[in-house]
Write a protein that holds these residues in place. Structure first.
Motif, PDB file in Angstrom:
ATOM      1  N   LEU A 128      18.242  52.320 -26.793  1.00  0.00           N
ATOM      2  CA  LEU A 128      17.936  53.158 -25.882  1.00  0.00           C
ATOM      3  C   LEU A 128      17.174  52.860 -24.675  1.00  0.00           C
ATOM      4  O   LEU A 128      16.448  54.021 -24.083  1.00  0.00           O
ATOM      5  N   GLY A 129      16.383  51.901 -24.556  1.00  0.00           N
ATOM      6  CA  GLY A 129      15.640  51.500 -23.532  1.00  0.00           C
ATOM      7  C   GLY A 129      14.183  52.130 -23.685  1.00  0.00           C
ATOM      8  O   GLY A 129      13.270  52.304 -22.666  1.00  0.00           O
ATOM      9  N   ILE A 130      13.930  52.457 -24.769  1.00  0.00           N
ATOM     10  CA  ILE A 130      12.254  52.725 -25.180  1.00  0.00           C
ATOM     11  C   ILE A 130      11.328  51.458 -24.862  1.00  0.00           C
ATOM     12  O   ILE A 130      10.368  51.618 -24.390  1.00  0.00           O
ATOM     13  N   VAL A 131      12.010  50.370 -25.292  1.00  0.00           N
ATOM     14  CA  VAL A 131      11.134  49.071 -24.875  1.00  0.00           C
ATOM     15  C   VAL A 131      12.022  48.045 -24.606  1.00  0.00           C
ATOM     16  O   VAL A 131      13.261  47.968 -24.997  1.00  0.00           O
ATOM     17  N   ASP A 132      11.548  47.197 -23.928  1.00  0.00           N
ATOM     18  CA  ASP A 132      12.735  45.791 -23.611  1.00  0.00           C
ATOM     19  C   ASP A 132      12.787  45.081 -25.047  1.00  0.00           C
ATOM     20  O   ASP A 132      13.921  44.664 -24.904  1.00  0.00           O
ATOM     21  N   SER A 133      11.869  44.923 -25.517  1.00  0.00           N
ATOM     22  CA  SER A 133      12.207  44.070 -27.007  1.00  0.00           C
ATOM     23  C   SER A 133      11.224  44.495 -27.982  1.00  0.00           C
ATOM     24  O   SER A 133       9.894  44.851 -27.614  1.00  0.00           O
ATOM     25  N   ILE A 134      11.679  44.382 -29.226  1.00  0.00           N
ATOM     26  CA  ILE A 134      10.500  44.850 -30.443  1.00  0.00           C
ATOM     27  C   ILE A 134      11.443  44.231 -31.601  1.00  0.00           C
ATOM     28  O   ILE A 134      12.170  44.002 -31.872  1.00  0.00           O
ATOM     29  N   SER A 135       9.998  43.863 -32.462  1.00  0.00           N
ATOM     30  CA  SER A 135      10.430  43.304 -33.756  1.00  0.00           C
ATOM     31  C   SER A 135      10.599  44.311 -34.748  1.00  0.00           C
ATOM     32  O   SER A 135      10.110  45.362 -34.635  1.00  0.00           O
TER      33      SER A 135
END
Length: 147
Positions: A128-135
């Motif tokens: 959704l593009g909320i963040v670039d990457s997340i764990s």
């Protein structure tokens, strides 16, 4: 070797350190610092750095650093340590992004899934593009705040 930083404790400081050691009050690190300062006190035992390090199972450099901190930064900083000025790592999500993740979790899961898994939620947040990457662990910690 002549020491550059000499430990001279006042009576009140000495009593405070003795109380910490006697009651084992505070963290183990604080108790060890108190022991080092008491043993290094010139008006007390006045042990050498090597003898203190051997007795307390620490490095000589630790004793030297504590002496230096006491002289340069004061008694409280030497005993309690310095507080961190900032977090070791920047936060991945700000407040708005956290709210979006929580809202997403409360919504219906994608077709073909009965519920949201942490990995599925993390992948969807990136899609959704909320963040670039997340764990998924960051997602878990974010959702844990709401419970």
């Amino acid at each position: 070797m002549i020491k550059k930083y000499i430990v001279r404790l006042s009576d009140t400081e000495r009593e405070e350190l003795k109380a910490i050691v006697k009651k084992l009050k505070g963290s183990s690190q604080k108790v060890r610092r108190a022991l080092i300062l008491l043993k290094a006190d010139t008006e007390g035992p006045g042990w050498s750095d090597a003898k203190i390090a051997e007795a307390l199972a620490c490095r000589i450099q630790t004793v030297e650093n504590l002496r230096k901190r006491l002289v340069t930064e004061g008694f409280d900083t030497a005993l309690h340590g310095k507080p961190r000025l900032s977090a070791p790592r920047e936060k991945t999500l700000d407040g708005k992004q956290e709210a979006k993740v929580i809202a997403l979790r409360l919504g219906k899961p994608p077709k073909g899934f009965a519920s949201w898994s942490l990995r599925l939620l993390a992948d969807h947040v990136v899609e959704l593009g909320i963040v670039d990457s997340i764990s998924y662990e960051t997602v878990r910690q974010t959702l844990k705040k709401t419970v």
